[in-house]
Design an enzyme around this catalytic site. Sequence first.
Site, PDB file in Angstrom:
ATOM      1  N   LYS A  44       0.822  -1.220   0.000  1.00 41.02           N
ATOM      2  CA  LYS A  44       0.000   0.000   0.000  1.00 41.02           C
ATOM      3  C   LYS A  44       0.853   1.267   0.000  1.00 41.02           C
ATOM      4  O   LYS A  44       0.593   2.186  -0.763  1.00 41.02           O
ATOM      5  CB  LYS A  44      -0.915   0.066   1.234  1.00 41.02           C
ATOM      6  CG  LYS A  44      -2.070  -0.896   1.220  1.00 41.02           C
ATOM      7  CD  LYS A  44      -3.123  -0.523   2.266  1.00 41.02           C
ATOM      8  CE  LYS A  44      -2.571  -0.438   3.681  1.00 41.02           C
ATOM      9  NZ  LYS A  44      -2.035  -1.696   4.218  1.00 41.02           N
ATOM     10  N   ARG A  53      -9.991   1.722   8.477  1.00 38.67           N
ATOM     11  CA  ARG A  53      -9.540   0.370   8.782  1.00 38.67           C
ATOM     12  C   ARG A  53     -10.626  -0.416   9.496  1.00 38.67           C
ATOM     13  O   ARG A  53     -10.361  -1.489  10.026  1.00 38.67           O
ATOM     14  CB  ARG A  53      -8.344   0.469   9.704  1.00 38.67           C
ATOM     15  CG  ARG A  53      -7.062  -0.102   9.075  1.00 38.67           C
ATOM     16  CD  ARG A  53      -5.980   0.212  10.050  1.00 38.67           C
ATOM     17  NE  ARG A  53      -4.788  -0.522   9.912  1.00 38.67           N
ATOM     18  CZ  ARG A  53      -3.707  -0.075   9.316  1.00 38.67           C
ATOM     19  NH1 ARG A  53      -3.720   1.067   8.671  1.00 38.67           N
ATOM     20  NH2 ARG A  53      -2.606  -0.783   9.338  1.00 38.67           N
ATOM     21  N   ARG A  77      10.944  -7.265   5.282  1.00 39.28           N
ATOM     22  CA  ARG A  77      10.816  -5.840   4.970  1.00 39.28           C
ATOM     23  C   ARG A  77      11.704  -4.986   5.873  1.00 39.28           C
ATOM     24  O   ARG A  77      11.767  -5.173   7.068  1.00 39.28           O
ATOM     25  CB  ARG A  77       9.343  -5.450   5.152  1.00 39.28           C
ATOM     26  CG  ARG A  77       9.059  -3.987   4.992  1.00 39.28           C
ATOM     27  CD  ARG A  77       7.615  -3.770   4.694  1.00 39.28           C
ATOM     28  NE  ARG A  77       6.811  -3.605   5.900  1.00 39.28           N
ATOM     29  CZ  ARG A  77       5.548  -3.176   5.875  1.00 39.28           C
ATOM     30  NH1 ARG A  77       4.952  -2.908   4.721  1.00 39.28           N
ATOM     31  NH2 ARG A  77       4.870  -3.040   6.985  1.00 39.28           N
ATOM     32  N   ARG A  96      10.922  -2.415  11.073  1.00 39.21           N
ATOM     33  CA  ARG A  96       9.904  -1.777  11.901  1.00 39.21           C
ATOM     34  C   ARG A  96       9.619  -2.680  13.081  1.00 39.21           C
ATOM     35  O   ARG A  96       9.505  -3.893  12.902  1.00 39.21           O
ATOM     36  CB  ARG A  96       8.613  -1.638  11.071  1.00 39.21           C
ATOM     37  CG  ARG A  96       8.406  -0.271  10.492  1.00 39.21           C
ATOM     38  CD  ARG A  96       7.272  -0.260   9.511  1.00 39.21           C
ATOM     39  NE  ARG A  96       5.959  -0.563  10.098  1.00 39.21           N
ATOM     40  CZ  ARG A  96       4.816  -0.445   9.437  1.00 39.21           C
ATOM     41  NH1 ARG A  96       4.820  -0.018   8.188  1.00 39.21           N
ATOM     42  NH2 ARG A  96       3.671  -0.736  10.012  1.00 39.21           N
ATOM     43  N   ARG A 133      -1.132  -8.385  13.576  1.00 41.83           N
ATOM     44  CA  ARG A 133      -1.641  -7.348  12.657  1.00 41.83           C
ATOM     45  C   ARG A 133      -2.502  -7.976  11.557  1.00 41.83           C
ATOM     46  O   ARG A 133      -3.503  -7.401  11.142  1.00 41.83           O
ATOM     47  CB  ARG A 133      -0.479  -6.548  12.059  1.00 41.83           C
ATOM     48  CG  ARG A 133       0.126  -5.575  13.086  1.00 41.83           C
ATOM     49  CD  ARG A 133       1.475  -5.066  12.653  1.00 41.83           C
ATOM     50  NE  ARG A 133       1.430  -4.289  11.434  1.00 41.83           N
ATOM     51  CZ  ARG A 133       2.422  -4.252  10.538  1.00 41.83           C
ATOM     52  NH1 ARG A 133       3.526  -4.936  10.738  1.00 41.83           N
ATOM     53  NH2 ARG A 133       2.316  -3.517   9.479  1.00 41.83           N
TER      54      ARG A 133
END
Length: 201
Positions: free
Chosen positions: A13, A88, A127, A138, A149
């Site tokens: 995204k 969301r 990532r 992250r 998540r």
Amino acid sequence: MRVVLLGPPGAGKGTQAQIIAGKLNVPAISTGDIFRANVSGKTELGLKVKEYLDAGDLVPDEITVAMVKDRLAEPDAKAGFLLDGFPRSIPQSEQLRESLAELGHSLDRVLELVVDEDELVRRLSGRRMLVDGEMIQRDDDKPETVRHRLQVYREQTEPLSGFYEAAGLLSRIDAIGEVEEVTARALKALGVDDAGQPSAD
Ligand code: AMP
């Protein structure tokens, strides 16, 4: 054009939001990016939301919705925007519809980036982001938080897909493949060419 980008963590995204918003000449507004900037800047908002981000939980609506409302009222978002990471949940989408209606606006399209779950877990665990010249992971991309998540996504966010489909606003985009291929599919769904202009067909 007023567009929402929907999709699970790891669907791409953020990357697609930047590219597509650039083509449409509208700001890409990422609630996750705004929260992260506040956490690293240790602002009052950042201190309030840090625990939610670290846990991979959604920040409460009273904080998130007020922040998005303020951001959408800024001059650069008047003529259009691309929202990445908001709404969301169904309640957030209702709040968004009301905020836009107050301004006499509505959404033009919702793009859902579709990637199967095995691929998501693979992408997220590898990532890294560039911060102060260093590639770091992250905190919320750690394996336990990633699983949580994805669960939060399935429970709270995925229902938006059917909701926007019923409203006739949804385009599902196959988000597997090269970045440029995915962008091309998204632009086609928006009915614009590579320069962001309405396409002939
Ligand atoms: P993202 O960068 O979109 O993956 O968002 C990172 C984190 O920010 C999420 O796991 C949530 O903790 C928080 N967040 C981002 N957008 C929202 C939202 N619309 N509602 C609640 N929390 C959000």
